[in-house]
Design a protein around this motif. Sequence first.
Motif, mmCIF file in Angstrom:
data_model
loop_
_atom_site.group_PDB
_atom_site.id
_atom_site.type_symbol
_atom_site.label_atom_id
_atom_site.label_comp_id
_atom_site.label_asym_id
_atom_site.label_seq_id
_atom_site.Cartn_x
_atom_site.Cartn_y
_atom_site.Cartn_z
ATOM 1 N N ALA A 296 0.790 -0.987 -0.114
ATOM 2 C CA ALA A 296 0.011 0.098 0.189
ATOM 3 C C ALA A 296 1.184 1.020 -0.540
ATOM 4 C CB ALA A 296 -0.595 0.255 1.185
ATOM 5 N N ASP A 297 1.819 0.971 1.034
ATOM 6 C CA ASP A 297 2.921 2.331 1.087
ATOM 7 C C ASP A 297 3.438 2.944 -0.566
ATOM 8 O OD1 ASP A 297 2.411 2.256 3.688
ATOM 9 O OD2 ASP A 297 4.142 2.007 3.716
ATOM 10 N N LYS B 226 2.620 1.825 -3.422
ATOM 11 C CA LYS B 226 1.663 2.034 -4.604
ATOM 12 C C LYS B 226 1.664 3.583 -4.636
ATOM 13 C CE LYS B 226 -2.582 -0.887 -5.432
ATOM 14 N NZ LYS B 226 -3.144 -1.691 -5.309
ATOM 15 N N THR B 227 0.672 3.366 -2.758
ATOM 16 C CA THR B 227 0.330 4.973 -3.224
ATOM 17 C C THR B 227 1.691 6.054 -3.716
ATOM 18 O OG1 THR B 227 -0.556 4.858 -1.393
ATOM 19 C CG2 THR B 227 -0.236 7.231 -1.571
ATOM 20 N N SER C 207 1.973 6.427 -7.226
ATOM 21 C CA SER C 207 0.454 7.508 -7.550
ATOM 22 C C SER C 207 0.638 9.011 -7.310
ATOM 23 C CB SER C 207 -0.971 6.819 -7.109
ATOM 24 O OG SER C 207 -1.724 7.392 -6.979
ATOM 25 N N GLU C 208 1.661 9.115 -6.510
ATOM 26 C CA GLU C 208 1.590 10.308 -6.064
ATOM 27 C C GLU C 208 2.604 11.245 -7.452
ATOM 28 O OE1 GLU C 208 -0.685 12.322 -4.166
ATOM 29 O OE2 GLU C 208 -0.605 10.874 -2.219
ATOM 30 N N MET D 86 -0.001 18.212 -1.042
ATOM 31 C CA MET D 86 0.619 16.618 0.035
ATOM 32 C C MET D 86 0.881 15.102 -0.169
ATOM 33 S SD MET D 86 -0.472 18.105 2.834
ATOM 34 C CE MET D 86 0.251 16.710 4.371
ATOM 35 N N GLY D 87 0.884 15.869 -2.417
ATOM 36 C CA GLY D 87 1.806 15.166 -2.648
ATOM 37 C C GLY D 87 3.448 14.005 -2.467
ATOM 38 N N ALA E 103 4.606 15.187 1.027
ATOM 39 C CA ALA E 103 4.946 14.812 2.041
ATOM 40 C C ALA E 103 4.346 13.145 1.914
ATOM 41 C CB ALA E 103 3.527 15.421 2.661
ATOM 42 N N VAL E 104 3.464 13.086 1.364
ATOM 43 C CA VAL E 104 2.792 11.240 1.391
ATOM 44 C C VAL E 104 3.869 10.065 0.408
ATOM 45 C CG1 VAL E 104 1.116 9.866 0.040
ATOM 46 C CG2 VAL E 104 0.747 11.938 1.152
ATOM 47 N N THR F 3 6.590 10.124 3.637
ATOM 48 C CA THR F 3 5.961 9.459 4.221
ATOM 49 C C THR F 3 6.214 8.141 4.347
ATOM 50 O OG1 THR F 3 4.496 10.779 5.260
ATOM 51 C CG2 THR F 3 3.808 8.807 6.057
ATOM 52 N N PHE F 4 5.743 7.920 3.132
ATOM 53 C CA PHE F 4 5.841 5.713 2.602
ATOM 54 C C PHE F 4 6.732 5.407 2.538
ATOM 55 C CE2 PHE F 4 0.838 7.190 2.130
ATOM 56 C CZ PHE F 4 0.400 6.825 3.598
ATOM 57 N N PHE G 137 -8.369 2.410 -2.229
ATOM 58 C CA PHE G 137 -7.326 3.181 -2.497
ATOM 59 C C PHE G 137 -8.111 4.900 -2.126
ATOM 60 C CE2 PHE G 137 -4.271 5.673 -4.869
ATOM 61 C CZ PHE G 137 -3.152 5.212 -3.937
ATOM 62 N N SER H 219 -3.093 11.490 -1.911
ATOM 63 C CA SER H 219 -3.811 13.057 -1.835
ATOM 64 C C SER H 219 -4.870 13.550 -2.092
ATOM 65 C CB SER H 219 -2.051 13.406 -1.589
ATOM 66 O OG SER H 219 -1.865 13.751 -2.798
#
Lengths: 145, 107
Positions: free
Chosen positions: A40-41, A43-44, A47-48, A109-110, A112-113, A116-117, B52, B55
Amino acid sequence: MNRHNEMETVFLSVPENESFARVVIAAFAVQMSPTVSEIADIKTAVSEAVTNAIVHGYEGTRGMVTLRAVIDGTVLSVEVTDQGRGISNVAQAMEPFYTTHPEQERSGMGFAVMQTFMDEVNVTSTPGSGTTVRMCKRIAPEARH
Amino acid sequence: MLQSYRDGSRLVVRLAGELDHYCAQSVRRELDRLISDQSIRWLILDFSVLQFMDSSGIGVILGRYRQMRDRGGQVGVIHMSPHIARIFHMSGMDRVIHQLDHQEAAQ
């Protein structure tokens, strides 16, 4: 033996390809036996980076986005590259809540995400010629199922 | 189409699929249509089947939060996965949006 693998995927900068990029990176990373949370980290974060390339890199235009990933032992490195407009002030762009598109409800927040991940995030950009986001994450062997 | 149900002044909306930049605009439009009824005081987002969120979801949720706040209303969430909870926490959304358990949401 030290696990090593590489892949590269190139796709058009259309929003439909945000989910495509997430599926690709998840399918590639699965050989490292990551946990559900680690997947999940990753992929997120991807994605950003891909969303940034589409929304900012190629704002109002279309171009190709390259997603490249390398597995080296327990470390997954990912690069997302566009040949778009570039970022003139990378430090400012990476500040939480900084957005050039508040009217579109972009949260800013892209990055920052991503930070974080993932364990490391580096951004190199040249105005007028494009941006590369490099990220890496260690997939802890003890986290394997 | 988002599934939703009304209970007095509460509206519960079940977000489904993937809330990314691609889907954000249609989710935003649908939520705005659902909360256009000014008698709604609580918007409760149910994350139980959301697969899913990145941001882009923060922008959508904060935008709806501002609308509800401006009319004296509130926003709550139920069934948040640990991953989405981290996104809520890092963005500070957990300070303004209430995490409810299922019973509180039904009250």
